[in-house]
Design a protein around this motif. Structure first.
Motif, PDB file in Angstrom:
ATOM      1  N   ARG A 257      35.410   2.390   4.516  1.00 37.72           N
ATOM      2  CA  ARG A 257      34.950   1.062   4.072  1.00 37.72           C
ATOM      3  C   ARG A 257      33.901   0.513   5.047  1.00 37.72           C
ATOM      4  NH1 ARG A 257      37.789  -3.609   1.424  1.00 37.72           N
ATOM      5  NH2 ARG A 257      36.900  -5.532   2.267  1.00 37.72           N
ATOM      6  N   VAL A 258      32.816  -0.067   4.485  1.00 36.14           N
ATOM      7  CA  VAL A 258      31.737  -0.668   5.254  1.00 36.14           C
ATOM      8  C   VAL A 258      31.535  -2.088   4.753  1.00 36.14           C
ATOM      9  CG1 VAL A 258      29.271  -0.582   5.809  1.00 36.14           C
ATOM     10  CG2 VAL A 258      30.594   1.533   5.663  1.00 36.14           C
ATOM     11  N   GLU A 259      31.466  -3.035   5.701  1.00 37.03           N
ATOM     12  CA  GLU A 259      31.209  -4.419   5.341  1.00 37.03           C
ATOM     13  C   GLU A 259      29.797  -4.808   5.759  1.00 37.03           C
ATOM     14  OE1 GLU A 259      34.082  -7.187   6.738  1.00 37.03           O
ATOM     15  OE2 GLU A 259      35.797  -6.123   5.856  1.00 37.03           O
ATOM     16  N   SER A 260      29.166  -5.607   4.928  1.00 39.91           N
ATOM     17  CA  SER A 260      27.820  -6.084   5.232  1.00 39.91           C
ATOM     18  C   SER A 260      27.888  -7.222   6.244  1.00 39.91           C
ATOM     19  CB  SER A 260      27.143  -6.596   3.956  1.00 39.91           C
ATOM     20  OG  SER A 260      27.748  -7.819   3.556  1.00 39.91           O
ATOM     21  N   GLY A 261      26.741  -7.577   6.764  1.00 38.53           N
ATOM     22  CA  GLY A 261      26.645  -8.812   7.520  1.00 38.53           C
ATOM     23  C   GLY A 261      26.629  -9.998   6.564  1.00 38.53           C
ATOM     24  N   LEU A 262      26.419 -11.194   7.117  1.00 34.88           N
ATOM     25  CA  LEU A 262      26.379 -12.386   6.278  1.00 34.88           C
ATOM     26  C   LEU A 262      25.176 -12.326   5.337  1.00 34.88           C
ATOM     27  CD1 LEU A 262      27.372 -15.245   8.731  1.00 34.88           C
ATOM     28  CD2 LEU A 262      28.605 -14.527   6.687  1.00 34.88           C
ATOM     29  N   LEU A 263      25.428 -12.641   4.069  1.00 36.33           N
ATOM     30  CA  LEU A 263      24.392 -12.638   3.036  1.00 36.33           C
ATOM     31  C   LEU A 263      24.255 -14.029   2.459  1.00 36.33           C
ATOM     32  CD1 LEU A 263      25.532  -9.407   1.163  1.00 36.33           C
ATOM     33  CD2 LEU A 263      23.665  -9.595   2.817  1.00 36.33           C
ATOM     34  N   TRP A 264      23.054 -14.380   2.082  1.00 39.24           N
ATOM     35  CA  TRP A 264      22.803 -15.706   1.490  1.00 39.24           C
ATOM     36  C   TRP A 264      23.418 -15.787   0.099  1.00 39.24           C
ATOM     37  CZ3 TRP A 264      19.186 -17.299  -2.514  1.00 39.24           C
ATOM     38  CH2 TRP A 264      19.009 -18.681  -2.583  1.00 39.24           C
ATOM     39  N   ALA A 265      24.124 -16.884  -0.170  1.00 36.23           N
ATOM     40  CA  ALA A 265      24.725 -17.103  -1.493  1.00 36.23           C
ATOM     41  C   ALA A 265      24.414 -18.504  -1.994  1.00 36.23           C
ATOM     42  CB  ALA A 265      26.237 -16.891  -1.425  1.00 36.23           C
ATOM     43  N   GLY A 266      23.371 -19.118  -1.438  1.00 36.73           N
ATOM     44  CA  GLY A 266      23.048 -20.503  -1.782  1.00 36.73           C
ATOM     45  C   GLY A 266      22.658 -20.701  -3.228  1.00 36.73           C
ATOM     46  N   SER A 267      22.222 -19.641  -3.913  1.00 38.76           N
ATOM     47  CA  SER A 267      21.875 -19.768  -5.330  1.00 38.76           C
ATOM     48  C   SER A 267      23.090 -19.681  -6.231  1.00 38.76           C
ATOM     49  CB  SER A 267      20.898 -18.656  -5.723  1.00 38.76           C
ATOM     50  OG  SER A 267      21.527 -17.388  -5.630  1.00 38.76           O
ATOM     51  N   GLY A 268      24.268 -19.429  -5.640  1.00 38.30           N
ATOM     52  CA  GLY A 268      25.471 -19.237  -6.440  1.00 38.30           C
ATOM     53  C   GLY A 268      25.765 -17.777  -6.711  1.00 38.30           C
ATOM     54  N   TYR A 269      24.946 -16.865  -6.161  1.00 38.88           N
ATOM     55  CA  TYR A 269      25.132 -15.435  -6.381  1.00 38.88           C
ATOM     56  C   TYR A 269      25.126 -14.708  -5.040  1.00 38.88           C
ATOM     57  CZ  TYR A 269      24.202 -16.197 -11.329  1.00 38.88           C
ATOM     58  OH  TYR A 269      24.263 -16.625 -12.622  1.00 38.88           O
ATOM     59  N   LEU A 270      25.950 -13.667  -4.950  1.00 38.30           N
ATOM     60  CA  LEU A 270      25.905 -12.708  -3.847  1.00 38.30           C
ATOM     61  C   LEU A 270      25.280 -11.432  -4.393  1.00 38.30           C
ATOM     62  CD1 LEU A 270      29.317 -13.018  -1.969  1.00 38.30           C
ATOM     63  CD2 LEU A 270      27.064 -12.961  -0.892  1.00 38.30           C
ATOM     64  N   ASN A 271      24.243 -10.944  -3.734  1.00 35.04           N
ATOM     65  CA  ASN A 271      23.548  -9.751  -4.204  1.00 35.04           C
ATOM     66  C   ASN A 271      23.387  -8.762  -3.059  1.00 35.04           C
ATOM     67  OD1 ASN A 271      22.636 -10.535  -7.054  1.00 35.04           O
ATOM     68  ND2 ASN A 271      21.917 -12.265  -5.840  1.00 35.04           N
ATOM     69  N   GLY A 272      23.467  -7.472  -3.381  1.00 32.08           N
ATOM     70  CA  GLY A 272      23.282  -6.457  -2.367  1.00 32.08           C
ATOM     71  C   GLY A 272      23.170  -5.074  -2.981  1.00 32.08           C
ATOM     72  N   TRP A 273      23.215  -4.053  -2.106  1.00 43.56           N
ATOM     73  CA  TRP A 273      23.139  -2.660  -2.528  1.00 43.56           C
ATOM     74  C   TRP A 273      24.167  -1.841  -1.751  1.00 43.56           C
ATOM     75  CZ3 TRP A 273      19.071  -5.868  -1.823  1.00 43.56           C
ATOM     76  CH2 TRP A 273      18.168  -6.004  -2.878  1.00 43.56           C
ATOM     77  N   PHE A 274      24.618  -0.771  -2.362  1.00 42.35           N
ATOM     78  CA  PHE A 274      25.493   0.152  -1.641  1.00 42.35           C
ATOM     79  C   PHE A 274      24.745   0.727  -0.437  1.00 42.35           C
ATOM     80  CE2 PHE A 274      28.554  -0.052  -4.948  1.00 42.35           C
ATOM     81  CZ  PHE A 274      29.730   0.491  -4.428  1.00 42.35           C
ATOM     82  N   PRO A 275      25.461   1.017   0.650  1.00 43.52           N
ATOM     83  CA  PRO A 275      24.785   1.553   1.833  1.00 43.52           C
ATOM     84  C   PRO A 275      24.133   2.903   1.538  1.00 43.52           C
ATOM     85  CG  PRO A 275      27.001   0.800   2.360  1.00 43.52           C
ATOM     86  CD  PRO A 275      26.891   0.792   0.876  1.00 43.52           C
TER      87      PRO A 275
END
Length: 775
Positions: A257-275
């Motif tokens: 398991r890998v966790e991301s750092g803090l991501l911006w969610a101010g728009s109401g969405y969390l977005n990212g990509w698999f490592p």
């Protein structure tokens, strides 16, 4: 309670809040992404008690505390109740209660007001006071009467919330030792304000997605080595400044398991990509999300999974059809409009779950296989004939495409052949149809956008339809023809465009330009035979009919009775009464404006107000019997003569508008004759301003002016200084008018003077500037 937004900017270990004049320090976290929420609220209830009304709850007027005296000695306390339900489940940072003061009985006495947390109680009176539990220290305030008397109430509110309370009540009173002394009494505004900063823990993210798919690894397949993921973030305090984290792992190896750092969610969405490097072909992978606001963290969401698929199908599908042979040639199979079944076969490649197809002469699409590696059959209806093709690729669960296959086939022509004759208006001609559809029983045709008509198919596969065009209209037409067999199956369509010769005559008008009432010669010729007469029409005039000459031509005269550009339309008529198309000739009928001359008034200034001038009219091109005219904005007048006289009432520019009128009542174009009238300016003198000096005018002393009108018959003089309204003085028997002006200070002033006759004739304005010196 009403939230008022997030006024802070930035994040840090400590959040400083200035609330209602009270400076407090709010503990945060080392990576606080959000700033605290804040709210202000008013009491849901308030009450003042009075020792002289011991059983009454007073809820109007001001909040009285301590002693006061009228005809009796009073002692009072005030109570404020606030709703705490908004803070249930939140982290409260600061709470400040402001009790605005309105009056103090004696400013020489120190403020001795106390704030107590009291035991909850429904009805409060002097005789039934609630138990006072906690005394709260005020914030220092040196003003005698201040709207910013503030109390730090964060701890008692926290304790109330810990006990599950939804309300808290505060008592405002004067300290016990001086409570009964009138000089210590005070008056407060019942509109107390509770200001708070707090944080509501964020909610668990929802609606997780890998790409746009579901979270079921049995149906969610991706070919991307780093699929995009998303989740919806939730926070009752709003998402501005909200952050979150994503966790990724192989389902078969959760220890990776890998966790991301803090991501911006101010728009109401969390977005990212698999490592990068984690996702391998054929593996099942998962991700989860949580939100963080810098003060609290949500639980991790339930995982969302997918299956990685990087390998496209290797086998090109096969194509077969029982209707349309592969690589068929003329005359072809089936026909346009005739459906045929096409079967796609994945040939056992279980990666293929669907087929995509397209080609020439039909609409493409997508169809699912009956099983992985199986088949699918579609019905395709060609929309054209001749050589066509269809191309197919296999599609796997991740959207990969297999190699493609093309299948060529020939569609038989079923549309009928149409022979279109040359048409002349009024002459019958035959359309000849030849069927190509096997078993055709009827031809169906449509002329232009008219109704469908039918013609039977003969044994020779032909049909005829006689058509006569007898109506004037457009030369261009279209015919659309198809056949149907006994079963009602429709063939392809044949569409042909053709023309009808309308024999529009040539029309010449001589002369094409001239004036109204001038006779024109109209010459009409045509290549049509059998012409017996013509009809012609000009503008909205009714049609007129004339016999044709022996050679089929026409010559006649026409006299226009109105002005304008006109089109003369002419059509020929044969013995059967069939008209040709309209031929058109154009001509211009002008009504030129009259000429205007005057020896008295021209463009150069001349004459004078009240002086009569003579104006002469002439119409060299258009014969007229009278003239209409008007000066400036006066009403129109008429004259049968060629001269009019007019006396202007003021100087300056004037306009004479003239139109000629023919015997038939036609009005010519309008002539505008502009001329200027010279002003008859008065003479102005003053004893204080003699010619050659010296100037004797002084501030505060009358200045006399003498006005001698130059306009004959003047009886009044009008004068004014600068922007003041004009004043009127009469002209004396000596032919002069006199007035005085007194100015309070030195300086330059502007004087405007004119004269006027009893019938309203004015001279024009004379403007002079004068200077009044210091005394």
């Amino acid at each position: 309670m009403r939230s008022s937004g997030r006024p802070w900017r930035g994040a840090g270990a400590l959040v400083a809040a200035l609330v209602a004049g009270l400076v407090v320090v709010v503990p945060g976290t080392a990576h606080a992404a959000q700033q605290p929420n804040w709210a202000t609220s008013s009491p849901v209830r308030w009450v003042t008690t009075d020792s002289k009304q011991p059983h009454k709850s007073i809820t109007t007027g001001d909040a009285r505390v301590g002693a006061w005296r009228d005809d009796r000695h009073h002692i009072g306390k005030s109570y404020f109740t606030f709703d705490l339900s908004r803070f249930k489940g939140t982290q409260l940072f600061t709470a400040s209660l402001r009790t605005p003061e309105k009056a103090a009985n004696d400013c020489t006495k120190p403020r001795s007001t106390q704030l107590w947390v009291v035991k909850p109680q429904e009805r409060i009176t002097w005789a039934n006071q609630p138990w006072e539990i906690t005394n709260i220290a005020p914030t220092a305030n040196e003003d005698c009467v201040s709207p910013w008397v503030t109390w730090n109430v964060v701890e008692p509110i926290k304790k109330a919330l810990e006990r599950g309370r939804t309300e808290i009540t505060f008592a405002l009173r004067i300290a016990e030792p001086v409570q009964g002394k009138v000089e210590y009494g005070r008056t407060y505004d019942p509109a107390a304000v509770l200001s708070t900063t707090f944080n509501t823990p964020p909610g668990v993210p929802t609606d997780l997605q890998v790409g746009n798919g579901t979270c079921d690894p049995a149906t969610n397949f991706f070919s991307d080595a780093q699929p995009a993921v998303s989740a919806i973030a939730h926070d009752a305090d709003g998402t501005y400044g909200l952050e979150g984290r994503l966790a990724f792992w192989p389902v078969a190896a959760p220890e990776q398991r890998v966790e991301s750092g803090l991501l911006w969610a101010g728009s109401g969405y969390l977005n990212g990509w698999f490592p990068a490097g984690m996702v391998k072909d054929g593996g099942v992978y998962a991700f989860a999300a949580r939100t963080e606001d810098g003060f609290a963290t949500s639980e991790w969401s339930a995982p969302c999974q997918f299956t990685a698929d990087f390998t496209p199908p290797a086998t090109a599908p096969a194509i077969s059809s029982t209707t349309y042979r592969e690589n068929g040639g003329p005359p072809g199979d089936g026909g346009e409009g005739i459906p045929g079944d096409f079967t796609f076969d994945a040939k056992g490649d279980e990666e293929v779950i669907a087929f995509e197809y397209g080609g020439l002469g039909f609409r493409g699409g997508r169809v699912n296989a009956d099983a992985p590696g199986g088949k699918a059959t579609v019905s395709i209806t060609p929309t054209t004939d001749g050589p066509l093709y269809i191309s197919v690729t296999g599609i796997d669960r991740a959207g990969h495409r297999s190699p493609g296959t093309s299948y060529r086939f020939w569609v038989r022509t079923t549309a009928p052949f149409v022979e279109v004759p040359l048409f002349d208006i009024g002459v019958p001609r035959d359309f000849v149809f030849t069927a190509n559809q096997d078993g055709a029983t009827q031809f169906v045709y449509q002329l232009d956008d008219g109704a469908e008509q039918t013609v039977p198919v003969g044994e020779d596969r032909k049909g005829r339809k006689t058509v006569t065009f007898t109506e004037q209209g457009e030369e261009r037409h279209e015919i659309k023809v198809w056949t149907v067999n006994a079963a009602g199956t429709r063939s392809g369509d044949s569409e042909r465009s053709f023309s009808v010769n309308l024999f529009r005559p040539d029309v010449e008008v001589d002369p094409w330009d001239g004036v109204v009432g001038q006779t024109r010669t109209v010459t009409v010729s045509t290549g049509r035979t059998g012409v017996v007469s013509y009809v012609y029409k000009v503008g909205d005039e009714p049609e007129k009919q004339l016999p044709a000459n022996a050679n089929g031509s026409l010559t006649f005269e026409y006299t226009p009775t109105a002005k304008g550009d006109f089109a003369m339309r002419v059509a020929s008529i044969n013995a059967a009464g069939v008209r040709s198309g309209w031929g058109t000739g154009e001509f211009l009928a002008e009504a030129p404006a009259p000429d205007v001359t005057s020896n008295d008034y021209k463009y150069e200034p001349g004459g004078a107000p009240g002086q009569t001038g003579t104006f002469t009219f002439s119409s060299p091109r258009l014969p007229v019997v009278s003239y209409k005219y008007k000066f400036d904005d006066e009403p129109w007048q008429s004259t049968t003569g060629t001269q009019v006289q007019w006396a202007p009432k003021k100087p300056g520019y004037h306009y004479l508008h003239v139109m000629g009128v023919t015997a038939g009542g036609v009005e010519s174009d309008e002539r505008s004759y502009m001329f200027q009238v010279k002003a008859a300016l008065p003479v102005v003198t003053s004893p204080q301003y003699p010619d050659g000096g010296p100037v004797t005018a002084r501030p505060g002393e009358p200045i006399e002016f003498v006005v001698t009108p130059a306009l004959a018959g003047s009886r009044e003089v009008l004068w004014n200084i600068a922007f003041n309204p004009p004043q009127v003085v009469p002209v004396g028997e000596d032919g002069k008018a006199r007035f005085t002006v007194t100015l309070p200070s030195s300086g330059t002033f502007s004087l405007t003077v004119s004269s006027r006759t009893p019938d309203g004739v004015v001279s024009g304005n004379l403007e002079r500037s004068y200077f009044v010196p210091q005394q």
